[in-house]
Design a protein around this motif. Structure first.
Motif, PDB file in Angstrom:
ATOM      1  N   ALA A  26       0.859  -1.252   0.055  1.00  8.28           N
ATOM      2  CA  ALA A  26       0.026  -0.011  -0.053  1.00  8.28           C
ATOM      3  C   ALA A  26       0.901   1.457  -0.041  1.00  8.28           C
ATOM      4  O   ALA A  26       0.666   2.138  -0.857  1.00  8.28           O
ATOM      5  CB  ALA A  26      -1.011   0.106   1.267  1.00  8.28           C
ATOM      6  N   SER A  27       1.879   1.423   0.750  1.00  9.82           N
ATOM      7  CA  SER A  27       2.703   2.628   0.764  1.00  9.82           C
ATOM      8  C   SER A  27       3.439   2.656  -0.348  1.00  9.82           C
ATOM      9  O   SER A  27       3.603   4.082  -0.686  1.00  9.82           O
ATOM     10  CB  SER A  27       3.535   2.734   2.011  1.00  9.82           C
ATOM     11  N   THR A  28       4.235   1.552  -0.913  1.00  5.58           N
ATOM     12  CA  THR A  28       4.987   1.852  -1.966  1.00  5.58           C
ATOM     13  C   THR A  28       3.897   2.116  -3.347  1.00  5.58           C
ATOM     14  O   THR A  28       4.329   3.020  -3.947  1.00  5.58           O
ATOM     15  CB  THR A  28       5.610   0.668  -2.294  1.00  5.58           C
ATOM     16  N   SER A  29       2.882   1.627  -3.369  1.00  8.13           N
ATOM     17  CA  SER A  29       1.779   2.218  -4.422  1.00  8.13           C
ATOM     18  C   SER A  29       1.407   3.558  -4.160  1.00  8.13           C
ATOM     19  O   SER A  29       1.495   4.282  -5.242  1.00  8.13           O
ATOM     20  CB  SER A  29       0.806   1.190  -4.340  1.00  8.13           C
ATOM     21  N   THR A  30       1.506   4.063  -3.005  1.00  3.69           N
ATOM     22  CA  THR A  30       1.089   5.361  -2.662  1.00  3.69           C
ATOM     23  C   THR A  30       2.216   6.369  -3.096  1.00  3.69           C
ATOM     24  O   THR A  30       1.948   7.341  -3.900  1.00  3.69           O
ATOM     25  CB  THR A  30       1.172   5.483  -1.193  1.00  3.69           C
ATOM     26  N   VAL A  31       3.330   5.723  -3.003  1.00  2.00           N
ATOM     27  CA  VAL A  31       4.754   6.573  -3.438  1.00  2.00           C
ATOM     28  C   VAL A  31       4.566   6.660  -4.956  1.00  2.00           C
ATOM     29  O   VAL A  31       4.784   7.741  -5.535  1.00  2.00           O
ATOM     30  CB  VAL A  31       5.889   5.878  -3.076  1.00  2.00           C
ATOM     31  N   ARG A  32       4.094   5.495  -5.598  1.00  2.00           N
ATOM     32  CA  ARG A  32       4.287   5.470  -6.942  1.00  2.00           C
ATOM     33  C   ARG A  32       3.230   6.477  -7.656  1.00  2.00           C
ATOM     34  O   ARG A  32       3.257   7.251  -8.587  1.00  2.00           O
ATOM     35  CB  ARG A  32       4.332   4.067  -7.590  1.00  2.00           C
ATOM     36  N   LEU A  33       2.035   6.493  -7.120  1.00  2.00           N
ATOM     37  CA  LEU A  33       0.932   7.186  -7.417  1.00  2.00           C
ATOM     38  C   LEU A  33       1.078   8.914  -7.340  1.00  2.00           C
ATOM     39  O   LEU A  33       1.271   9.364  -8.359  1.00  2.00           O
ATOM     40  CB  LEU A  33      -0.358   6.744  -6.795  1.00  2.00           C
ATOM     41  N   ALA A  34       1.856   8.878  -6.071  1.00  2.00           N
ATOM     42  CA  ALA A  34       1.797  10.328  -5.838  1.00  2.00           C
ATOM     43  C   ALA A  34       3.035  10.749  -6.795  1.00  2.00           C
ATOM     44  O   ALA A  34       2.891  11.880  -7.327  1.00  2.00           O
ATOM     45  CB  ALA A  34       2.369  10.559  -4.471  1.00  2.00           C
ATOM     46  N   GLY A  35       4.086  10.079  -6.872  1.00  2.27           N
ATOM     47  CA  GLY A  35       5.256  10.472  -7.741  1.00  2.27           C
ATOM     48  C   GLY A  35       5.210  10.471  -9.195  1.00  2.27           C
ATOM     49  O   GLY A  35       5.537  11.261  -9.892  1.00  2.27           O
ATOM     50  N   SER A  36       3.849   9.790  -9.473  1.00  2.23           N
ATOM     51  CA  SER A  36       3.561   9.666 -10.959  1.00  2.23           C
ATOM     52  C   SER A  36       3.078  11.239 -11.552  1.00  2.23           C
ATOM     53  O   SER A  36       2.980  11.367 -12.780  1.00  2.23           O
ATOM     54  CB  SER A  36       2.593   8.680 -11.460  1.00  2.23           C
ATOM     55  N   THR A  37       2.596  11.895 -10.550  1.00  3.35           N
ATOM     56  CA  THR A  37       2.117  13.324 -10.799  1.00  3.35           C
ATOM     57  C   THR A  37       3.283  14.152 -11.140  1.00  3.35           C
ATOM     58  O   THR A  37       3.071  15.330 -11.550  1.00  3.35           O
ATOM     59  CB  THR A  37       1.094  14.037  -9.614  1.00  3.35           C
ATOM     60  N   GLY A  38       4.528  13.712 -10.746  1.00  2.00           N
ATOM     61  CA  GLY A  38       5.714  14.680 -10.913  1.00  2.00           C
ATOM     62  C   GLY A  38       5.990  15.417  -9.744  1.00  2.00           C
ATOM     63  O   GLY A  38       6.917  16.200  -9.722  1.00  2.00           O
ATOM     64  N   THR A  39       5.346  15.085  -8.757  1.00  3.91           N
ATOM     65  CA  THR A  39       5.324  15.855  -7.522  1.00  3.91           C
ATOM     66  C   THR A  39       7.154  15.723  -7.153  1.00  3.91           C
ATOM     67  O   THR A  39       7.575  14.683  -7.423  1.00  3.91           O
ATOM     68  CB  THR A  39       4.514  15.553  -6.411  1.00  3.91           C
ATOM     69  N   ASN A  40       7.665  16.374  -5.987  1.00  2.29           N
ATOM     70  CA  ASN A  40       8.894  16.302  -5.752  1.00  2.29           C
ATOM     71  C   ASN A  40       8.915  14.904  -4.688  1.00  2.29           C
ATOM     72  O   ASN A  40       8.146  14.644  -4.252  1.00  2.29           O
ATOM     73  CB  ASN A  40       9.338  17.511  -5.040  1.00  2.29           C
ATOM     74  N   PRO A  41      10.200  14.429  -4.696  1.00  6.78           N
ATOM     75  CA  PRO A  41      10.380  13.289  -3.999  1.00  6.78           C
ATOM     76  C   PRO A  41      10.143  13.312  -2.717  1.00  6.78           C
ATOM     77  O   PRO A  41       9.562  12.143  -1.848  1.00  6.78           O
ATOM     78  CB  PRO A  41      12.006  12.800  -4.202  1.00  6.78           C
ATOM     79  N   PHE A  42      10.248  14.328  -1.886  1.00  5.96           N
ATOM     80  CA  PHE A  42       9.995  14.479  -0.558  1.00  5.96           C
ATOM     81  C   PHE A  42       8.666  14.221  -0.207  1.00  5.96           C
ATOM     82  O   PHE A  42       8.186  13.683   0.833  1.00  5.96           O
ATOM     83  CB  PHE A  42      10.752  15.519  -0.052  1.00  5.96           C
ATOM     84  N   ALA A  43       7.623  15.075  -1.051  1.00  7.24           N
ATOM     85  CA  ALA A  43       6.387  14.791  -0.915  1.00  7.24           C
ATOM     86  C   ALA A  43       5.827  13.538  -1.181  1.00  7.24           C
ATOM     87  O   ALA A  43       5.049  12.753  -0.441  1.00  7.24           O
ATOM     88  CB  ALA A  43       5.648  15.776  -1.651  1.00  7.24           C
ATOM     89  N   ALA A  44       6.383  12.805  -2.251  1.00  6.05           N
ATOM     90  CA  ALA A  44       5.987  11.395  -2.437  1.00  6.05           C
ATOM     91  C   ALA A  44       6.321  10.329  -1.263  1.00  6.05           C
ATOM     92  O   ALA A  44       5.789   9.367  -0.972  1.00  6.05           O
ATOM     93  CB  ALA A  44       6.703  10.668  -3.777  1.00  6.05           C
ATOM     94  N   ILE A  45       7.545  10.699  -0.805  1.00  4.60           N
ATOM     95  CA  ILE A  45       8.026   9.842   0.378  1.00  4.60           C
ATOM     96  C   ILE A  45       6.940  10.065   1.644  1.00  4.60           C
ATOM     97  O   ILE A  45       6.710   9.188   2.507  1.00  4.60           O
ATOM     98  CB  ILE A  45       9.453  10.007   0.490  1.00  4.60           C
ATOM     99  N   SER A  46       6.783  11.394   1.676  1.00  6.79           N
ATOM    100  CA  SER A  46       5.751  11.526   2.863  1.00  6.79           C
ATOM    101  C   SER A  46       4.590  11.049   2.653  1.00  6.79           C
ATOM    102  O   SER A  46       3.930  10.449   3.656  1.00  6.79           O
ATOM    103  CB  SER A  46       5.868  13.307   2.993  1.00  6.79           C
ATOM    104  N   SER A  47       4.096  10.895   1.365  1.00  4.70           N
ATOM    105  CA  SER A  47       2.693  10.198   1.212  1.00  4.70           C
ATOM    106  C   SER A  47       2.802   8.716   1.676  1.00  4.70           C
ATOM    107  O   SER A  47       2.000   8.238   2.236  1.00  4.70           O
ATOM    108  CB  SER A  47       2.222  10.354  -0.418  1.00  4.70           C
TER     109      SER A  47
END
Ligand code: SDX
Length: 394
Positions: free
Chosen positions: A198-219
Protein backbone atom coordinates in the motif's frame (compact mmCIF):
# COMPACT_ATOMS: atom_id res chain seq x y z
CA UNK A 1 -13.44 -9.82 -14.77
CA UNK A 2 -12.16 -7.36 -12.19
CA UNK A 3 -9.47 -9.74 -11.11
CA UNK A 4 -7.82 -9.28 -14.51
CA UNK A 5 -4.66 -7.21 -14.19
CA UNK A 6 -3.36 -5.35 -17.20
CA UNK A 7 0.02 -3.68 -17.44
CA UNK A 8 0.20 -0.28 -18.99
CA UNK A 9 3.25 2.00 -18.96
CA UNK A 10 1.86 4.58 -16.64
CA UNK A 11 0.09 3.32 -13.61
CA UNK A 12 -2.32 0.70 -14.79
CA UNK A 13 -5.98 1.46 -14.36
CA UNK A 14 -6.13 -1.78 -12.34
CA UNK A 15 -3.31 -0.56 -10.08
CA UNK A 16 -0.67 -3.04 -11.23
CA UNK A 17 2.71 -2.19 -12.72
CA UNK A 18 5.88 -3.85 -14.01
CA UNK A 19 9.02 -3.80 -11.87
CA UNK A 20 12.51 -5.36 -11.74
CA UNK A 21 13.09 -4.69 -8.06
CA UNK A 22 11.37 -7.19 -5.74
CA UNK A 23 9.83 -10.59 -6.35
CA UNK A 24 7.36 -12.25 -3.96
CA UNK A 25 5.90 -15.75 -4.26
CA UNK A 26 3.10 -15.59 -1.71
CA UNK A 27 2.27 -19.29 -1.88
CA UNK A 28 5.88 -20.42 -1.43
CA UNK A 29 6.85 -17.65 0.99
CA UNK A 30 9.65 -16.39 -1.25
CA UNK A 31 11.04 -12.82 -1.18
CA UNK A 32 13.88 -11.71 -3.49
CA UNK A 33 15.46 -8.23 -3.72
CA UNK A 34 16.87 -7.88 -7.26
CA UNK A 35 16.98 -11.71 -7.36
CA UNK A 36 18.81 -12.19 -4.07
CA UNK A 37 16.96 -14.22 -1.36
CA UNK A 38 16.02 -12.14 1.68
CA UNK A 39 17.50 -14.85 3.93
CA UNK A 40 20.98 -14.40 2.41
CA UNK A 41 20.83 -10.60 2.44
CA UNK A 42 19.63 -10.56 6.07
CA UNK A 43 22.52 -12.82 7.08
CA UNK A 44 25.41 -11.37 5.07
CA UNK A 45 24.64 -7.81 3.88
CA UNK A 46 24.42 -4.41 5.55
CA UNK A 47 21.38 -2.17 5.23
CA UNK A 48 23.23 0.41 3.10
CA UNK A 49 24.50 -2.41 0.87
CA UNK A 50 20.88 -3.53 0.37
CA UNK A 51 19.75 0.07 -0.19
CA UNK A 52 22.30 0.44 -2.98
CA UNK A 53 21.29 -2.96 -4.42
CA UNK A 54 17.64 -1.88 -4.57
CA UNK A 55 18.46 1.45 -6.23
CA UNK A 56 21.18 0.35 -8.67
CA UNK A 57 20.16 -3.25 -9.33
CA UNK A 58 23.35 -5.18 -8.42
CA UNK A 59 25.40 -5.90 -5.31
CA UNK A 60 28.04 -3.15 -5.12
CA UNK A 61 31.78 -3.87 -5.20
CA UNK A 62 33.97 -2.44 -2.45
CA UNK A 63 34.52 0.94 -4.15
CA UNK A 64 30.86 1.31 -5.09
CA UNK A 65 29.73 0.55 -1.55
CA UNK A 66 32.24 2.99 -0.06
CA UNK A 67 31.11 5.70 -2.51
CA UNK A 68 27.45 5.08 -1.63
CA UNK A 69 28.25 5.13 2.09
CA UNK A 70 30.05 8.47 1.68
CA UNK A 71 27.19 9.88 -0.40
CA UNK A 72 24.73 9.00 2.35
CA UNK A 73 27.01 10.16 5.17
CA UNK A 74 27.50 13.51 3.41
CA UNK A 75 23.77 14.26 3.73
CA UNK A 76 22.91 13.16 7.29
CA UNK A 77 22.47 16.72 8.64
CA UNK A 78 19.19 18.59 8.32
CA UNK A 79 18.75 22.36 8.19
CA UNK A 80 18.94 23.69 11.75
CA UNK A 81 15.75 25.69 11.18
CA UNK A 82 13.85 22.36 11.20
CA UNK A 83 14.29 22.39 14.98
CA UNK A 84 11.60 25.12 15.08
CA UNK A 85 9.30 22.80 13.09
CA UNK A 86 9.59 20.15 15.82
CA UNK A 87 8.89 22.73 18.52
CA UNK A 88 5.48 23.19 16.91
CA UNK A 89 4.45 19.61 17.72
CA UNK A 90 2.67 18.89 20.99
CA UNK A 91 4.85 16.86 23.39
CA UNK A 92 2.71 13.76 22.85
CA UNK A 93 2.46 14.02 19.06
CA UNK A 94 2.71 10.58 17.44
CA UNK A 95 6.20 10.28 15.89
CA UNK A 96 4.67 9.24 12.57
CA UNK A 97 2.86 12.60 12.51
CA UNK A 98 6.24 14.31 12.96
CA UNK A 99 8.02 12.12 10.41
CA UNK A 100 5.29 12.54 7.78
CA UNK A 101 5.22 16.31 8.28
CA UNK A 102 8.95 16.95 8.43
CA UNK A 103 9.87 14.67 5.50
CA UNK A 104 7.34 16.49 3.32
CA UNK A 105 8.76 19.84 4.44
CA UNK A 106 12.25 18.97 3.14
CA UNK A 107 11.07 20.03 -0.33
CA UNK A 108 11.16 23.60 1.02
CA UNK A 109 14.96 23.38 1.33
CA UNK A 110 16.06 21.66 -1.85
CA UNK A 111 15.21 23.76 -4.90
CA UNK A 112 18.41 22.58 -6.62
CA UNK A 113 16.85 19.20 -7.45
CA UNK A 114 13.39 20.44 -8.35
CA UNK A 115 13.81 19.16 -11.94
CA UNK A 116 13.28 15.44 -11.32
CA UNK A 117 13.44 14.65 -15.02
CA UNK A 118 17.23 14.85 -14.49
CA UNK A 119 18.46 11.43 -13.25
CA UNK A 120 21.26 13.12 -11.30
CA UNK A 121 18.69 15.15 -9.37
CA UNK A 122 16.73 11.98 -8.65
CA UNK A 123 19.85 10.25 -7.32
CA UNK A 124 20.87 13.26 -5.19
CA UNK A 125 17.34 13.40 -3.74
CA UNK A 126 17.56 9.67 -3.05
CA UNK A 127 20.80 10.11 -1.11
CA UNK A 128 19.37 13.05 0.84
CA UNK A 129 16.19 11.23 1.87
CA UNK A 130 17.90 7.96 2.86
CA UNK A 131 20.50 9.95 4.81
CA UNK A 132 18.06 12.25 6.61
CA UNK A 133 15.38 9.77 7.66
CA UNK A 134 17.36 8.62 10.77
CA UNK A 135 18.19 12.24 11.67
CA UNK A 136 14.53 13.26 11.46
CA UNK A 137 13.52 10.10 13.34
CA UNK A 138 16.06 10.84 16.04
CA UNK A 139 14.76 14.40 16.42
CA UNK A 140 11.17 13.13 16.63
CA UNK A 141 12.22 10.65 19.32
CA UNK A 142 14.03 13.33 21.33
CA UNK A 143 10.98 15.60 21.04
CA UNK A 144 8.85 12.70 22.34
CA UNK A 145 11.08 12.12 25.36
CA UNK A 146 11.88 15.79 25.99
CA UNK A 147 15.63 15.50 25.51
CA UNK A 148 17.97 17.64 23.39
CA UNK A 149 18.40 16.64 19.75
CA UNK A 150 21.54 14.65 18.97
CA UNK A 151 23.27 15.51 15.72
CA UNK A 152 24.49 12.72 13.42
CA UNK A 153 28.09 11.54 13.95
CA UNK A 154 29.45 10.56 10.57
CA UNK A 155 32.18 8.33 12.01
CA UNK A 156 29.38 5.93 13.03
CA UNK A 157 27.66 3.37 10.81
CA UNK A 158 24.22 4.21 9.41
CA UNK A 159 22.46 2.14 12.07
CA UNK A 160 24.94 3.11 14.80
CA UNK A 161 24.21 6.76 14.00
CA UNK A 162 20.48 6.05 14.33
CA UNK A 163 20.93 4.39 17.74
CA UNK A 164 23.14 7.27 18.88
CA UNK A 165 20.58 9.88 17.80
CA UNK A 166 17.89 7.96 19.66
CA UNK A 167 19.65 7.18 22.91
CA UNK A 168 22.72 9.43 23.42
CA UNK A 169 22.34 12.17 26.05
CA UNK A 170 24.62 15.12 26.91
CA UNK A 171 24.73 13.99 30.54
CA UNK A 172 26.41 10.63 30.02
CA UNK A 173 28.48 8.57 27.61
CA UNK A 174 26.49 6.35 25.25
CA UNK A 175 28.12 3.21 23.92
CA UNK A 176 26.54 1.50 20.94
CA UNK A 177 25.85 -2.17 21.66
CA UNK A 178 27.06 -4.12 18.58
CA UNK A 179 24.30 -6.70 19.12
CA UNK A 180 21.69 -3.93 19.00
CA UNK A 181 23.38 -2.35 15.96
CA UNK A 182 23.39 -5.64 14.03
CA UNK A 183 19.84 -6.58 15.07
CA UNK A 184 18.47 -3.19 14.00
CA UNK A 185 20.46 -3.24 10.74
CA UNK A 186 18.94 -6.65 9.94
CA UNK A 187 15.42 -5.42 10.73
CA UNK A 188 15.95 -2.46 8.38
CA UNK A 189 17.03 -4.90 5.64
CA UNK A 190 13.91 -7.04 6.18
CA UNK A 191 11.69 -3.97 5.72
CA UNK A 192 13.57 -2.45 2.79
CA UNK A 193 11.14 -3.27 -0.01
CA UNK A 194 8.10 -5.40 -0.64
CA UNK A 195 6.81 -4.99 -4.20
CA UNK A 196 3.61 -2.97 -4.60
CA UNK A 197 2.36 -2.80 -0.99
CA UNK A 198 0.00 0.00 0.00
CA UNK A 199 2.66 2.57 0.91
CA UNK A 200 4.86 1.83 -2.11
CA UNK A 201 1.84 2.07 -4.40
CA UNK A 202 1.07 5.40 -2.74
CA UNK A 203 4.60 6.65 -3.42
CA UNK A 204 4.32 5.54 -7.05
CA UNK A 205 0.92 7.14 -7.54
CA UNK A 206 1.97 10.41 -5.89
CA UNK A 207 5.31 10.38 -7.74
CA UNK A 208 3.58 9.73 -11.08
CA UNK A 209 2.14 13.27 -10.92
CA UNK A 210 5.68 14.68 -11.02
CA UNK A 211 5.58 15.92 -7.45
CA UNK A 212 8.89 16.26 -5.61
CA UNK A 213 10.37 13.12 -3.99
CA UNK A 214 10.04 14.48 -0.45
CA UNK A 215 6.27 14.86 -0.90
CA UNK A 216 6.04 11.42 -2.49
CA UNK A 217 7.95 9.76 0.37
CA UNK A 218 5.86 11.70 2.88
CA UNK A 219 2.73 10.21 1.27
CA UNK A 220 4.31 6.76 1.71
CA UNK A 221 4.86 7.51 5.42
CA UNK A 222 1.21 8.49 5.75
CA UNK A 223 0.00 5.24 4.15
CA UNK A 224 2.45 3.09 6.13
CA UNK A 225 1.14 4.53 9.42
CA UNK A 226 -2.14 2.61 9.22
CA UNK A 227 -2.56 -0.39 11.61
CA UNK A 228 -3.45 -2.67 8.67
CA UNK A 229 -0.02 -1.89 7.19
CA UNK A 230 3.12 -0.61 8.88
CA UNK A 231 1.29 0.39 12.05
CA UNK A 232 0.70 -3.31 12.80
CA UNK A 233 4.01 -3.74 14.66
CA UNK A 234 2.86 -1.21 17.26
CA UNK A 235 -0.61 -2.83 17.31
CA UNK A 236 0.93 -6.28 17.96
CA UNK A 237 2.55 -5.09 21.20
CA UNK A 238 -0.72 -3.45 22.26
CA UNK A 239 -2.52 -6.73 21.49
CA UNK A 240 -0.01 -8.83 23.46
CA UNK A 241 -0.33 -6.46 26.43
CA UNK A 242 -4.14 -6.73 26.24
CA UNK A 243 -4.03 -10.55 26.03
CA UNK A 244 -1.62 -10.59 28.98
CA UNK A 245 -1.32 -14.32 29.63
CA UNK A 246 -1.24 -17.57 27.66
CA UNK A 247 -4.42 -18.61 29.49
CA UNK A 248 -6.26 -15.70 27.84
CA UNK A 249 -5.14 -16.63 24.30
CA UNK A 250 -8.11 -18.91 23.42
CA UNK A 251 -10.54 -16.10 24.23
CA UNK A 252 -8.75 -13.74 21.83
CA UNK A 253 -8.49 -16.41 19.13
CA UNK A 254 -12.30 -16.70 19.29
CA UNK A 255 -12.64 -12.89 19.16
CA UNK A 256 -10.43 -12.83 16.03
CA UNK A 257 -12.69 -15.43 14.37
CA UNK A 258 -15.92 -13.63 15.28
CA UNK A 259 -17.08 -11.59 12.27
CA UNK A 260 -19.11 -9.37 14.57
CA UNK A 261 -16.01 -8.52 16.59
CA UNK A 262 -13.65 -5.94 15.01
CA UNK A 263 -10.67 -7.57 16.81
CA UNK A 264 -8.09 -9.03 14.44
CA UNK A 265 -4.90 -10.91 15.32
CA UNK A 266 -2.43 -8.14 14.59
CA UNK A 267 0.72 -9.35 12.85
CA UNK A 268 -1.26 -12.19 11.28
CA UNK A 269 -2.40 -12.51 7.67
CA UNK A 270 -1.20 -10.86 4.50
CA UNK A 271 -2.56 -9.68 1.15
CA UNK A 272 0.04 -11.74 -0.70
CA UNK A 273 1.66 -14.33 1.59
CA UNK A 274 -0.57 -17.38 1.98
CA UNK A 275 2.36 -19.07 3.67
CA UNK A 276 4.73 -18.02 6.40
CA UNK A 277 6.15 -14.52 5.69
CA UNK A 278 9.88 -15.29 5.20
CA UNK A 279 10.74 -12.11 7.08
CA UNK A 280 8.78 -13.33 10.11
CA UNK A 281 10.70 -16.62 9.97
CA UNK A 282 14.02 -14.76 10.14
CA UNK A 283 12.90 -12.42 12.94
CA UNK A 284 11.41 -15.30 14.97
CA UNK A 285 14.68 -17.22 14.59
CA UNK A 286 16.86 -14.33 15.73
CA UNK A 287 14.53 -13.14 18.48
CA UNK A 288 15.77 -15.50 21.16
CA UNK A 289 19.47 -15.00 20.42
CA UNK A 290 19.14 -11.20 20.22
CA UNK A 291 17.13 -11.02 23.44
CA UNK A 292 19.59 -13.36 25.20
CA UNK A 293 22.57 -11.26 24.03
CA UNK A 294 20.77 -8.09 25.15
CA UNK A 295 20.16 -9.68 28.54
CA UNK A 296 16.35 -9.80 28.24
CA UNK A 297 16.14 -13.41 27.09
CA UNK A 298 13.08 -14.40 29.07
CA UNK A 299 10.76 -11.74 27.67
CA UNK A 300 7.25 -12.97 28.63
CA UNK A 301 5.77 -11.24 25.58
CA UNK A 302 7.98 -13.32 23.26
CA UNK A 303 6.81 -16.49 24.98
CA UNK A 304 3.21 -15.26 24.72
CA UNK A 305 3.66 -14.46 21.00
CA UNK A 306 5.10 -17.94 20.34
CA UNK A 307 2.19 -19.63 22.16
CA UNK A 308 -0.31 -17.39 20.37
CA UNK A 309 1.17 -18.45 17.02
CA UNK A 310 1.09 -22.14 18.00
CA UNK A 311 -2.55 -21.99 19.13
CA UNK A 312 -3.68 -19.97 16.09
CA UNK A 313 -1.89 -22.24 13.60
CA UNK A 314 -3.61 -25.25 15.22
CA UNK A 315 -7.01 -23.65 14.58
CA UNK A 316 -8.89 -24.46 11.33
CA UNK A 317 -10.05 -20.84 10.93
CA UNK A 318 -6.45 -19.63 10.45
CA UNK A 319 -5.22 -22.73 8.61
CA UNK A 320 -8.10 -22.69 6.09
CA UNK A 321 -7.59 -18.96 5.43
CA UNK A 322 -3.79 -19.38 5.27
CA UNK A 323 -3.27 -16.75 7.94
CA UNK A 324 0.33 -16.86 9.14
CA UNK A 325 2.51 -14.43 11.12
CA UNK A 326 3.79 -11.56 8.98
CA UNK A 327 6.80 -9.29 9.34
CA UNK A 328 5.09 -7.28 12.08
CA UNK A 329 4.32 -10.15 14.44
CA UNK A 330 7.75 -10.50 16.06
CA UNK A 331 9.59 -7.30 15.01
CA UNK A 332 8.17 -5.27 17.88
CA UNK A 333 9.58 -7.76 20.41
CA UNK A 334 13.10 -6.93 19.22
CA UNK A 335 12.44 -3.19 18.92
CA UNK A 336 11.21 -3.21 22.53
CA UNK A 337 14.31 -5.12 23.63
CA UNK A 338 16.37 -2.35 22.00
CA UNK A 339 14.62 0.15 24.30
CA UNK A 340 12.32 1.58 21.63
CA UNK A 341 8.74 2.49 22.66
CA UNK A 342 5.97 0.91 20.58
CA UNK A 343 4.75 4.31 19.31
CA UNK A 344 8.09 4.51 17.46
CA UNK A 345 8.06 1.09 15.76
CA UNK A 346 6.46 2.32 12.54
CA UNK A 347 9.07 5.07 12.24
CA UNK A 348 11.71 2.32 12.11
CA UNK A 349 9.62 0.50 9.50
CA UNK A 350 9.61 3.74 7.45
CA UNK A 351 13.40 4.13 7.72
CA UNK A 352 13.80 0.55 6.50
CA UNK A 353 11.26 0.96 3.66
CA UNK A 354 12.72 4.24 2.38
CA UNK A 355 15.25 2.67 -0.05
CA UNK A 356 12.43 0.55 -1.47
CA UNK A 357 10.13 3.53 -1.91
CA UNK A 358 13.00 5.48 -3.50
CA UNK A 359 14.02 2.64 -5.83
CA UNK A 360 10.43 2.16 -6.98
CA UNK A 361 10.00 5.93 -7.47
CA UNK A 362 13.22 6.10 -9.54
CA UNK A 363 12.26 3.02 -11.57
CA UNK A 364 8.90 4.54 -12.41
CA UNK A 365 10.34 7.94 -13.44
CA UNK A 366 13.09 6.36 -15.53
CA UNK A 367 10.44 4.61 -17.67
CA UNK A 368 10.13 6.73 -20.84
CA UNK A 369 6.54 5.59 -21.27
CA UNK A 370 5.59 6.50 -17.71
CA UNK A 371 2.32 8.45 -17.38
CA UNK A 372 0.32 9.79 -14.45
CA UNK A 373 -1.41 7.05 -12.51
CA UNK A 374 -5.16 7.07 -12.84
CA UNK A 375 -6.90 3.98 -11.36
CA UNK A 376 -10.51 3.65 -12.58
CA UNK A 377 -13.60 2.33 -10.74
CA UNK A 378 -16.72 0.21 -11.17
CA UNK A 379 -19.57 2.76 -10.86
CA UNK A 380 -22.45 1.44 -8.74
CA UNK A 381 -24.26 4.72 -8.07
CA UNK A 382 -27.53 6.23 -9.36
CA UNK A 383 -28.36 6.25 -13.09
CA UNK A 384 -28.64 9.69 -14.78
CA UNK A 385 -31.49 11.77 -13.35
CA UNK A 386 -32.67 15.42 -13.51
CA UNK A 387 -32.42 18.09 -10.81
CA UNK A 388 -35.48 18.49 -8.52
CA UNK A 389 -36.13 22.01 -7.16
CA UNK A 390 -36.11 22.28 -3.34
CA UNK A 391 -39.82 23.06 -3.03
CA UNK A 392 -40.72 19.89 -4.88
CA UNK A 393 -38.63 17.56 -2.75
CA UNK A 394 -40.30 15.37 -0.14
C1 SDX B 1 2.24 -5.28 6.17
O1 SDX B 1 1.24 -5.61 1.36
C2 SDX B 1 2.44 -5.75 1.97
O2 SDX B 1 3.40 -6.22 1.41
C3 SDX B 1 2.46 -5.21 3.38
C4 SDX B 1 3.73 -5.51 4.18
C5 SDX B 1 4.92 -4.79 3.61
O3 SDX B 1 6.06 -5.25 3.84
O4 SDX B 1 4.72 -3.69 3.03
O5 SDX B 1 3.99 -6.91 4.20
C6 SDX B 1 3.60 -5.03 5.62
O6 SDX B 1 1.40 -4.44 6.08
C7 SDX B 1 1.95 -6.62 6.78
C8 SDX B 1 0.47 -6.74 7.27
C9 SDX B 1 0.39 -6.02 8.63
N1 SDX B 1 -1.00 -5.95 9.08
C10 SDX B 1 -1.48 -6.73 10.07
O7 SDX B 1 -0.82 -7.60 10.63
C11 SDX B 1 -2.91 -6.41 10.49
C12 SDX B 1 -3.69 -7.72 10.72
N2 SDX B 1 -3.85 -8.36 9.41
C13 SDX B 1 -5.15 -8.18 8.77
O8 SDX B 1 -5.67 -6.87 8.96
C14 SDX B 1 -5.11 -8.69 7.34
O9 SDX B 1 -4.55 -9.93 7.34
C15 SDX B 1 -4.46 -7.86 6.25
C16 SDX B 1 -4.85 -6.43 6.28
C17 SDX B 1 -2.96 -7.93 6.37
C18 SDX B 1 -4.89 -8.46 4.95
O10 SDX B 1 -6.29 -8.27 4.90
P1 SDX B 1 -7.16 -9.07 3.87
O11 SDX B 1 -6.62 -8.92 2.50
O12 SDX B 1 -8.61 -8.75 4.09
O13 SDX B 1 -6.91 -10.57 4.32
P2 SDX B 1 -7.44 -11.79 3.55
O14 SDX B 1 -8.15 -11.41 2.29
O15 SDX B 1 -6.33 -12.75 3.44
O16 SDX B 1 -8.56 -12.34 4.57
C19 SDX B 1 -9.09 -13.62 4.34
C20 SDX B 1 -9.92 -13.97 5.56
C21 SDX B 1 -11.03 -12.98 5.85
O17 SDX B 1 -12.05 -13.71 6.50
P3 SDX B 1 -13.26 -14.34 5.59
O18 SDX B 1 -13.99 -13.16 4.98
O19 SDX B 1 -12.61 -15.22 4.55
O20 SDX B 1 -14.10 -15.11 6.58
O21 SDX B 1 -9.10 -13.97 6.73
C22 SDX B 1 -9.61 -13.02 7.67
C23 SDX B 1 -10.42 -12.06 6.86
O22 SDX B 1 -11.39 -11.43 7.69
N3 SDX B 1 -8.44 -12.38 8.28
C24 SDX B 1 -8.21 -12.35 9.60
C25 SDX B 1 -6.98 -11.70 9.74
N4 SDX B 1 -6.51 -11.37 8.54
C26 SDX B 1 -7.43 -11.79 7.64
N5 SDX B 1 -8.92 -12.81 10.65
C27 SDX B 1 -8.38 -12.59 11.88
N6 SDX B 1 -7.19 -11.99 12.10
C28 SDX B 1 -6.48 -11.53 11.06
N7 SDX B 1 -5.30 -10.91 11.26
Amino acid sequence: DLGYFTYDPGYSTSGSCQSDITYIDGDQGVLLYRGYPIEQLAEHASFLEVARLLIHGDLPNKNELEAFDQAITHHTMVNESLRIFFNGFHYNAHPMAMLTGVVGSLSAFYHDTIDITDPENRLLSAHRIIAKMPTIAGAAFKHMVGEPFVHPLNRLSYTGNLLNMLFARPSEDYEINPVAERALDQLLILHADHEQNASTSTVRLAGSTGTNPFAAISSGCAALWGPAHGGANEAVLRMLSEIGTVEAVPKYIEKAKDKNDPFRLMGFGHRVYKNYDPRATIIRKTCHEVLDELGVGNDPQLELAIRLEEIALADDYFVERKLYPNVDFYSGIIYRALGIPKEFFTVLFAIGRTPGWIAQWMEMLSDPEQRIGRPRQLYTGAARRDYVPLHRRG
